[in-house]
Design a protein around this motif. Sequence first.
Motif, PDB file in Angstrom:
ATOM      1  N   THR A 194      11.022 -14.896   8.907  1.00  0.00           N
ATOM      2  CA  THR A 194       9.765 -14.373   8.358  1.00  0.00           C
ATOM      3  C   THR A 194       8.719 -14.145   9.444  1.00  0.00           C
ATOM      4  OG1 THR A 194       8.830 -16.593   7.973  1.00  0.00           O
ATOM      5  CG2 THR A 194      10.205 -15.648   6.228  1.00  0.00           C
ATOM      6  N   LYS A 207      14.208 -17.575   3.386  1.00  0.00           N
ATOM      7  CA  LYS A 207      13.355 -16.452   3.803  1.00  0.00           C
ATOM      8  C   LYS A 207      12.568 -15.891   2.612  1.00  0.00           C
ATOM      9  CE  LYS A 207      13.589 -11.809   5.812  1.00  0.00           C
ATOM     10  NZ  LYS A 207      13.016 -11.101   4.648  1.00  0.00           N
ATOM     11  N   THR A 208      13.264 -15.668   1.508  1.00  0.00           N
ATOM     12  CA  THR A 208      12.596 -15.120   0.326  1.00  0.00           C
ATOM     13  C   THR A 208      11.579 -16.103  -0.238  1.00  0.00           C
ATOM     14  OG1 THR A 208      14.650 -13.951  -0.163  1.00  0.00           O
ATOM     15  CG2 THR A 208      12.991 -14.019  -1.897  1.00  0.00           C
ATOM     16  N   GLU A 230       8.408 -16.118   2.003  1.00  0.00           N
ATOM     17  CA  GLU A 230       7.624 -14.898   1.832  1.00  0.00           C
ATOM     18  C   GLU A 230       6.923 -14.854   0.468  1.00  0.00           C
ATOM     19  OE1 GLU A 230      10.273 -11.829   4.605  1.00  0.00           O
ATOM     20  OE2 GLU A 230      10.591 -11.919   2.437  1.00  0.00           O
ATOM     21  N   SER A 231       7.527 -15.492  -0.533  1.00  0.00           N
ATOM     22  CA  SER A 231       6.973 -15.420  -1.887  1.00  0.00           C
ATOM     23  C   SER A 231       5.973 -16.527  -2.186  1.00  0.00           C
ATOM     24  CB  SER A 231       8.106 -15.475  -2.922  1.00  0.00           C
ATOM     25  OG  SER A 231       9.062 -14.462  -2.694  1.00  0.00           O
ATOM     26  N   GLN A 242       0.622 -16.033   4.022  1.00  0.00           N
ATOM     27  CA  GLN A 242       0.603 -15.768   5.452  1.00  0.00           C
ATOM     28  C   GLN A 242      -0.701 -16.242   6.079  1.00  0.00           C
ATOM     29  OE1 GLN A 242       3.188 -14.658   7.036  1.00  0.00           O
ATOM     30  NE2 GLN A 242       2.260 -14.505   9.073  1.00  0.00           N
ATOM     31  N   LYS A 290      11.514 -11.993  -5.184  1.00  0.00           N
ATOM     32  CA  LYS A 290      10.259 -11.851  -4.437  1.00  0.00           C
ATOM     33  C   LYS A 290       9.199 -11.288  -5.368  1.00  0.00           C
ATOM     34  CE  LYS A 290       8.202  -9.915  -0.281  1.00  0.00           C
ATOM     35  NZ  LYS A 290       8.412  -9.129   0.950  1.00  0.00           N
TER      36      LYS A 290
END
Length: 333
Positions: free
Chosen positions: A135, A193-194, A197-198, A202, A332
């Motif tokens: 990510t 990873k998913t 990101e979800s 960030q 996601k």
Amino acid sequence: MSAQAVSAAAPLAGKKTARKGLFAAKAGRKSSRNPMDQLSAGEKVFNVCNTIFMLFMAFICFYPFWYIFVNTISNNKMSADGEILFWPKGIHFDNYRTIFELPGIAHATLVSVLRTVIGTVLCVAVSAFLGFMMTQVKMAHRQFVYRFFVATMYVNAGLIPGYLLFNYLGLLDNFLVYVIPGAVSAFNIVLVKTYVESSIPQSLQEAAEIDGAGTWTVFFKIALPLMGPILATLAIFSAVGQWNSFMDTVLYVTDDKLQTLQYVLYRYLSQAQAMANIMAQSGGDASSMAATGVTAQSVKLTVTMVTVLPIFIVYPFMQKYFVKGITIGAVKG
């Protein structure tokens, strides 16, 4: 009545009307708190039928385990005759006692426990870090590395190249053959990873980087504490796979000291009748054996229960994390 009296009574009447309206609204809210009261007759019938269907499906899923368990603690002769269906009869635990007294079982159990614990911890740690790194936009060639991992889900070199590779690396007849090959899983990396990101903003990482935090600090102090559900999911996947695996022992291990419990029990399971004879000859006095009556079926059922029971006990405690992790990590938002 004078105009002054009428004007004085008007606010009082308005307050009484407002209070009545407030009480009526509260009563309406109280009466509407039960969702069933708001359903139509068709919806109520559907809910009842749906509940009955779900209970039936749960029974179908649970009954095989219950059937095996009650037959392992019941009179073995009655079990062989098909008399045990729902409730145990002639309860005894000699089957389990005798199984764990077989040669090599104790050491094989230790090997299985070690490979499950070490393999699970290593798989979760590696998958969490690699999934997190996928990510990171600033990582060089991130997309290529990610696609390379995903490609391994569809491309497999085969059994012989894998055996030659393990032989070249010195993993044959080595305990590390149980934990190193499973440390990196492309599927687990995709899930992590998913999930990151979800579920992890960030902005958290950006704020930490502004304060001078590096990649390791962000991973250990920000990302990792927020990965609880997905880490529990990975732990379940890895632990079940490690505990149930026996083909790697068949293919890569010849040393008796490295044989796992599943492989030893599989070997006994394929020779159930012979093992029943050995157990019958080595166990207890005549009256005890007449009561327990060790049979090939009792050996098979007891071996099956021994391999399934540990995961069956652990899974309910991890289920809530498992469900959350697999749903968030798979879609996601």
